[in-house]
Motif scaffolding. Structure first.
Motif, PDB file in Angstrom:
ATOM      1  N   HIS A   1     -10.286   5.741 -11.531  1.00  0.00           N
ATOM      2  CA  HIS A   1     -10.759   5.917 -10.141  1.00  0.00           C
ATOM      3  C   HIS A   1      -9.754   5.380  -9.119  1.00  0.00           C
ATOM      4  CE1 HIS A   1     -14.644   7.087 -11.801  1.00  0.00           C
ATOM      5  NE2 HIS A   1     -14.654   5.971 -12.515  1.00  0.00           N
ATOM      6  N   TYR A   2      -8.476   5.717  -9.335  1.00  0.00           N
ATOM      7  CA  TYR A   2      -7.458   5.346  -8.360  1.00  0.00           C
ATOM      8  C   TYR A   2      -7.393   6.461  -7.311  1.00  0.00           C
ATOM      9  CZ  TYR A   2      -5.933   1.896 -11.819  1.00  0.00           C
ATOM     10  OH  TYR A   2      -5.877   0.851 -12.717  1.00  0.00           O
ATOM     11  N   SER A   3      -8.213   6.329  -6.313  1.00  0.00           N
ATOM     12  CA  SER A   3      -8.344   7.362  -5.302  1.00  0.00           C
ATOM     13  C   SER A   3      -7.311   7.174  -4.185  1.00  0.00           C
ATOM     14  CB  SER A   3      -9.758   7.341  -4.707  1.00  0.00           C
ATOM     15  OG  SER A   3      -9.824   8.118  -3.537  1.00  0.00           O
ATOM     16  N   TRP A   4      -6.572   8.242  -3.884  1.00  0.00           N
ATOM     17  CA  TRP A   4      -5.594   8.194  -2.784  1.00  0.00           C
ATOM     18  C   TRP A   4      -6.287   7.829  -1.469  1.00  0.00           C
ATOM     19  CZ3 TRP A   4      -4.602  11.050  -7.025  1.00  0.00           C
ATOM     20  CH2 TRP A   4      -3.288  11.099  -7.491  1.00  0.00           C
ATOM     21  N   ARG A   5      -7.424   8.485  -1.224  1.00  0.00           N
ATOM     22  CA  ARG A   5      -8.129   8.271   0.043  1.00  0.00           C
ATOM     23  C   ARG A   5      -8.613   6.832   0.161  1.00  0.00           C
ATOM     24  NH1 ARG A   5     -12.460  12.678   1.789  1.00  0.00           N
ATOM     25  NH2 ARG A   5     -10.497  13.828   1.739  1.00  0.00           N
ATOM     26  N   GLU A   6      -9.148   6.314  -0.930  1.00  0.00           N
ATOM     27  CA  GLU A   6      -9.642   4.936  -0.895  1.00  0.00           C
ATOM     28  C   GLU A   6      -8.507   3.953  -0.656  1.00  0.00           C
ATOM     29  OE1 GLU A   6     -11.966   1.674  -3.768  1.00  0.00           O
ATOM     30  OE2 GLU A   6     -11.668   3.753  -4.444  1.00  0.00           O
ATOM     31  N   ILE A   7      -7.383   4.164  -1.348  1.00  0.00           N
ATOM     32  CA  ILE A   7      -6.243   3.259  -1.180  1.00  0.00           C
ATOM     33  C   ILE A   7      -5.663   3.385   0.224  1.00  0.00           C
ATOM     34  CG2 ILE A   7      -3.877   2.779  -1.960  1.00  0.00           C
ATOM     35  CD1 ILE A   7      -4.782   3.584  -4.775  1.00  0.00           C
ATOM     36  N   GLU A   8      -5.601   4.596   0.729  1.00  0.00           N
ATOM     37  CA  GLU A   8      -5.041   4.809   2.056  1.00  0.00           C
ATOM     38  C   GLU A   8      -5.866   4.107   3.137  1.00  0.00           C
ATOM     39  OE1 GLU A   8      -3.011   8.559   4.387  1.00  0.00           O
ATOM     40  OE2 GLU A   8      -4.747   8.922   3.115  1.00  0.00           O
ATOM     41  N   ARG A   9      -7.192   4.040   2.928  1.00  0.00           N
ATOM     42  CA  ARG A   9      -8.082   3.421   3.905  1.00  0.00           C
ATOM     43  C   ARG A   9      -8.225   1.913   3.701  1.00  0.00           C
ATOM     44  NH1 ARG A   9     -13.144   7.771   3.989  1.00  0.00           N
ATOM     45  NH2 ARG A   9     -12.014   9.476   5.058  1.00  0.00           N
ATOM     46  N   SER A  10      -7.713   1.435   2.573  1.00  0.00           N
ATOM     47  CA  SER A  10      -7.903   0.018   2.256  1.00  0.00           C
ATOM     48  C   SER A  10      -6.811  -0.838   2.880  1.00  0.00           C
ATOM     49  CB  SER A  10      -7.924  -0.177   0.741  1.00  0.00           C
ATOM     50  OG  SER A  10      -6.641   0.118   0.199  1.00  0.00           O
TER      51      SER A  10
ATOM     52  N   LYS B   1       0.836  -1.209   0.000  1.00  0.00           N
ATOM     53  CA  LYS B   1       0.000   0.000   0.000  1.00  0.00           C
ATOM     54  C   LYS B   1       0.866   1.252   0.000  1.00  0.00           C
ATOM     55  CE  LYS B   1      -2.424   1.254   3.658  1.00  0.00           C
ATOM     56  NZ  LYS B   1      -3.515   1.319   4.675  1.00  0.00           N
ATOM     57  N   ALA B   2       1.916   1.272   0.805  1.00  0.00           N
ATOM     58  CA  ALA B   2       2.796   2.437   0.861  1.00  0.00           C
ATOM     59  C   ALA B   2       3.471   2.683  -0.488  1.00  0.00           C
ATOM     60  CB  ALA B   2       3.850   2.244   1.948  1.00  0.00           C
TER      61      ALA B   2
ATOM     62  N   THR C   1       3.813   5.868  -5.398  1.00  0.00           N
ATOM     63  CA  THR C   1       3.826   5.851  -6.864  1.00  0.00           C
ATOM     64  C   THR C   1       2.801   6.821  -7.422  1.00  0.00           C
ATOM     65  OG1 THR C   1       4.581   3.553  -6.943  1.00  0.00           O
ATOM     66  CG2 THR C   1       3.499   4.413  -8.911  1.00  0.00           C
ATOM     67  N   LEU C   2       1.595   6.811  -6.867  1.00  0.00           N
ATOM     68  CA  LEU C   2       0.560   7.751  -7.320  1.00  0.00           C
ATOM     69  C   LEU C   2       1.004   9.195  -7.093  1.00  0.00           C
ATOM     70  CD1 LEU C   2      -2.722   6.000  -6.105  1.00  0.00           C
ATOM     71  CD2 LEU C   2      -1.960   6.330  -8.471  1.00  0.00           C
ATOM     72  N   THR C   3       1.674   9.435  -5.985  1.00  0.00           N
ATOM     73  CA  THR C   3       2.163  10.780  -5.689  1.00  0.00           C
ATOM     74  C   THR C   3       3.181  11.218  -6.731  1.00  0.00           C
ATOM     75  OG1 THR C   3       1.823  10.473  -3.314  1.00  0.00           O
ATOM     76  CG2 THR C   3       3.340  12.217  -3.984  1.00  0.00           C
ATOM     77  N   GLU C   4       4.094  10.319  -7.087  1.00  0.00           N
ATOM     78  CA  GLU C   4       5.112  10.644  -8.088  1.00  0.00           C
ATOM     79  C   GLU C   4       4.511  10.827  -9.474  1.00  0.00           C
ATOM     80  OE1 GLU C   4       8.202  11.445  -7.735  1.00  0.00           O
ATOM     81  OE2 GLU C   4       8.114  11.158  -5.566  1.00  0.00           O
ATOM     82  N   MET C   5       3.477  10.084  -9.775  1.00  0.00           N
ATOM     83  CA  MET C   5       2.845  10.181 -11.093  1.00  0.00           C
ATOM     84  C   MET C   5       2.052  11.479 -11.243  1.00  0.00           C
ATOM     85  SD  MET C   5       3.803   7.575 -12.827  1.00  0.00           S
ATOM     86  CE  MET C   5       2.662   7.559 -14.212  1.00  0.00           C
TER      87      MET C   5
END
Length: 232
Positions: A170-179, A93-94, A99-103
């Protein structure tokens, strides 16, 4: 009454001495004035050199720090590709979040070139006695333009290609962070071949930009060295 005109000898020696004294005084005044003007120019040159030194030391620090961030971002993206090829771990997850942040991060480098810009626009660059320094300062604009051009291209890729795909999928940061580590959204992202290709493109772009940063850092170091040799 008889007026007798006596012949008096003209004191050429005294006149010559007085004339020479006057001329010497005038030449001395000109020499002092020229010396004073030259001294003012040299004082101004030292002030300019000190300002340039402060500016380029700060620019060198910014470039070095930004290069470090860029290399760290490349490493994060490469870890994502390694993760895709292998098994998921407790850091999945981290890694996905970084990766999403860098993209999605269009980084720009803000440098201070006020002293150099003022020097170039005023035409006072020729007042610097160090020829090598003048040449390096003249070339600096082209060096840093390569960095800015690369950053502009990178930002365009983020806005026009990377972010639209992230939003579309729909690659949501919030959703991934909570998953959890093996959540559906993370599995879907890891299986996304298009996203994997975009990550590879991003790595290539960052690698090229790192090369531009290294050239700019080297150029800044040469300028700083010449400045330190010229400062009294």
């Amino acid at each position: 009454i008889n007026f007798v005109t006596k012949h008096q000898e003209i004191p050429w020696k005294r006149i010559s001495v007085e004339a020479a004294t006057i001329i010497a005084s005038i030449l001395l005044a000109f020499a002092i004035d020229a010396w004073w003007q030259d001294r003012q120019i040299r004082v101004e040159e030292q002030e300019i050199l000190a300002g340039l030194h402060t500016e380029f030391v700060a620019n060198h620090e910014v470039l070095t720090r930004t290069l470090s961030l860029n290399l760290r971002g490349m490493q994060s993206l490469q870890e994502f590709l390694t993760l895709v090829e292998g098994d998921q771990s407790e850091d999945t997850k981290a890694t996905v979040l970084s990766t999403l942040t860098e993209m999605a991060g269009p980084y720009t480098t803000d440098l201070g070139n006020g002293t150099l810009d003022a020097l170039l626009s005023s035409g006072r660059l020729e007042n610097l006695t160090n020829r090598r320094l003048r040449a390096l300062l003249t070339a600096w604009g082209g060096v840093i333009s390569d960095v800015w051009d690369d950053e502009a291209h990178s930002s365009k890729m983020v806005v026009e290609i990377y972010l639209p795909h992230i939003v579309q999928e729909h690659y949501s940061w919030r959703e991934i962070e909570r998953s959890w580590e093996d959540s559906p959204v993370i599995r879907r992202l890891l299986a996304d071949e298009t996203f994997r290709h975009l990550v590879t493109m991003r790595i290539d772009g960052k690698d090229h930009l790192s090369g531009e940063f290294k050239q700019a850092i080297a150029a800044a170091e040469h300028i700083i060295a010449e400045l330190e040799d010229s400062i009294e």
